[in-house]
Design a protein around this motif. Structure first.
Motif, PDB file in Angstrom:
ATOM      1  N   LYS A 181       0.836  -1.210   0.000  1.00  0.00           N
ATOM      2  CA  LYS A 181       0.000   0.000   0.000  1.00  0.00           C
ATOM      3  C   LYS A 181       0.868   1.255   0.000  1.00  0.00           C
ATOM      4  O   LYS A 181       0.578   2.231  -0.697  1.00  0.00           O
ATOM      5  CB  LYS A 181      -0.947   0.008   1.202  1.00  0.00           C
ATOM      6  CG  LYS A 181      -2.134  -0.905   1.044  1.00  0.00           C
ATOM      7  CD  LYS A 181      -3.061  -0.803   2.247  1.00  0.00           C
ATOM      8  CE  LYS A 181      -4.282  -1.677   2.064  1.00  0.00           C
ATOM      9  NZ  LYS A 181      -5.214  -1.568   3.191  1.00  0.00           N
ATOM     10  N   ALA A 182       1.945   1.203   0.798  1.00  0.00           N
ATOM     11  CA  ALA A 182       2.853   2.355   0.854  1.00  0.00           C
ATOM     12  C   ALA A 182       3.516   2.567  -0.510  1.00  0.00           C
ATOM     13  O   ALA A 182       3.606   3.707  -1.001  1.00  0.00           O
ATOM     14  CB  ALA A 182       3.911   2.149   1.938  1.00  0.00           C
ATOM     15  N   ASN A 205       2.341   1.614  -3.395  1.00  0.00           N
ATOM     16  CA  ASN A 205       1.286   2.037  -4.315  1.00  0.00           C
ATOM     17  C   ASN A 205       1.005   3.531  -4.171  1.00  0.00           C
ATOM     18  O   ASN A 205       0.819   4.249  -5.159  1.00  0.00           O
ATOM     19  CB  ASN A 205       0.017   1.216  -4.074  1.00  0.00           C
ATOM     20  CG  ASN A 205      -1.019   1.416  -5.157  1.00  0.00           C
ATOM     21  OD1 ASN A 205      -0.674   1.719  -6.288  1.00  0.00           O
ATOM     22  ND2 ASN A 205      -2.283   1.241  -4.807  1.00  0.00           N
ATOM     23  N   LYS A 206       1.008   4.002  -2.936  1.00  0.00           N
ATOM     24  CA  LYS A 206       0.778   5.426  -2.679  1.00  0.00           C
ATOM     25  C   LYS A 206       1.891   6.256  -3.325  1.00  0.00           C
ATOM     26  O   LYS A 206       1.633   7.315  -3.921  1.00  0.00           O
ATOM     27  CB  LYS A 206       0.761   5.670  -1.170  1.00  0.00           C
ATOM     28  CG  LYS A 206      -0.426   6.441  -0.691  1.00  0.00           C
ATOM     29  CD  LYS A 206      -0.306   6.669   0.802  1.00  0.00           C
ATOM     30  CE  LYS A 206      -1.686   6.743   1.373  1.00  0.00           C
ATOM     31  NZ  LYS A 206      -1.690   6.956   2.801  1.00  0.00           N
ATOM     32  N   GLN A 207       3.136   5.781  -3.163  1.00  0.00           N
ATOM     33  CA  GLN A 207       4.255   6.505  -3.754  1.00  0.00           C
ATOM     34  C   GLN A 207       4.173   6.525  -5.282  1.00  0.00           C
ATOM     35  O   GLN A 207       4.449   7.531  -5.922  1.00  0.00           O
ATOM     36  CB  GLN A 207       5.577   5.850  -3.350  1.00  0.00           C
ATOM     37  CG  GLN A 207       6.015   6.156  -1.935  1.00  0.00           C
ATOM     38  CD  GLN A 207       7.315   5.470  -1.589  1.00  0.00           C
ATOM     39  OE1 GLN A 207       7.828   4.631  -2.343  1.00  0.00           O
ATOM     40  NE2 GLN A 207       7.876   5.831  -0.449  1.00  0.00           N
ATOM     41  N   GLN A 261       1.451   6.365  -7.056  1.00  0.00           N
ATOM     42  CA  GLN A 261       0.342   7.228  -7.466  1.00  0.00           C
ATOM     43  C   GLN A 261       0.731   8.709  -7.362  1.00  0.00           C
ATOM     44  O   GLN A 261       0.238   9.527  -8.119  1.00  0.00           O
ATOM     45  CB  GLN A 261      -0.898   6.950  -6.614  1.00  0.00           C
ATOM     46  CG  GLN A 261      -1.571   5.646  -6.973  1.00  0.00           C
ATOM     47  CD  GLN A 261      -2.773   5.356  -6.101  1.00  0.00           C
ATOM     48  OE1 GLN A 261      -3.090   6.095  -5.166  1.00  0.00           O
ATOM     49  NE2 GLN A 261      -3.463   4.264  -6.415  1.00  0.00           N
ATOM     50  N   LYS A 262       1.620   9.071  -6.448  1.00  0.00           N
ATOM     51  CA  LYS A 262       2.080  10.465  -6.313  1.00  0.00           C
ATOM     52  C   LYS A 262       2.990  10.842  -7.463  1.00  0.00           C
ATOM     53  O   LYS A 262       3.056  11.996  -7.843  1.00  0.00           O
ATOM     54  CB  LYS A 262       2.815  10.651  -4.981  1.00  0.00           C
ATOM     55  CG  LYS A 262       1.901  10.656  -3.786  1.00  0.00           C
ATOM     56  CD  LYS A 262       2.714  10.892  -2.529  1.00  0.00           C
ATOM     57  CE  LYS A 262       1.861  10.849  -1.317  1.00  0.00           C
ATOM     58  NZ  LYS A 262       2.604  11.022  -0.070  1.00  0.00           N
TER      59      LYS A 262
END
Length: 109
Positions: free
Chosen positions: A100-101, A103-105, A107-108
């Protein structure tokens, strides 16, 4: 246990045969001989009953112990599986958190 049972039965059979042979070859009246044979047969029958009951009791105890041991082993196995399952879930949760971490990176970016 089987050897003990066979040995006991062999001893009993030998004693019965020896007693019967001794009675048959002893010079005595027929009525006395028949009475002695009947008494010996009754004693042998009683001895066999006692040995059978003893064997039954020992087998029952052995089965109960084995059943208890099996129950304990199953409980231990279930407990071990439960701990392993918790370890796997914890590991998967940690990996999910990492993904998840990441994936967040992504997406940014």
């Amino acid at each position: 246990m089987s050897n003990n049972s066979n040995t006991a039965l062999g001893i009993l059979a030998g004693a019965a045969i020896g007693a019967l042979a001794g009675i048959l070859f002893a010079p005595d009246k027929g009525s006395n001989t028949r009475r002695k044979i009947a008494e010996q047969a009754a004693a042998t029958q009683e001895s066999l009953k006692e040995n059978a009951l003893d064997l039954k009791e020992r087998v029952s105890e052995t089965v109960a112990v084995q059943k208890e041991n099996l129950g304990t082993r199953v409980e231990n196995l279930v407990s071990d599986v439960s701990y392993k399952t918790e370890d796997v879930i914890t590991t998967l949760e940690a990996k999910l958190k990492e993904l998840k971490a990441k994936n967040k990176q992504l997406q940014k970016s």
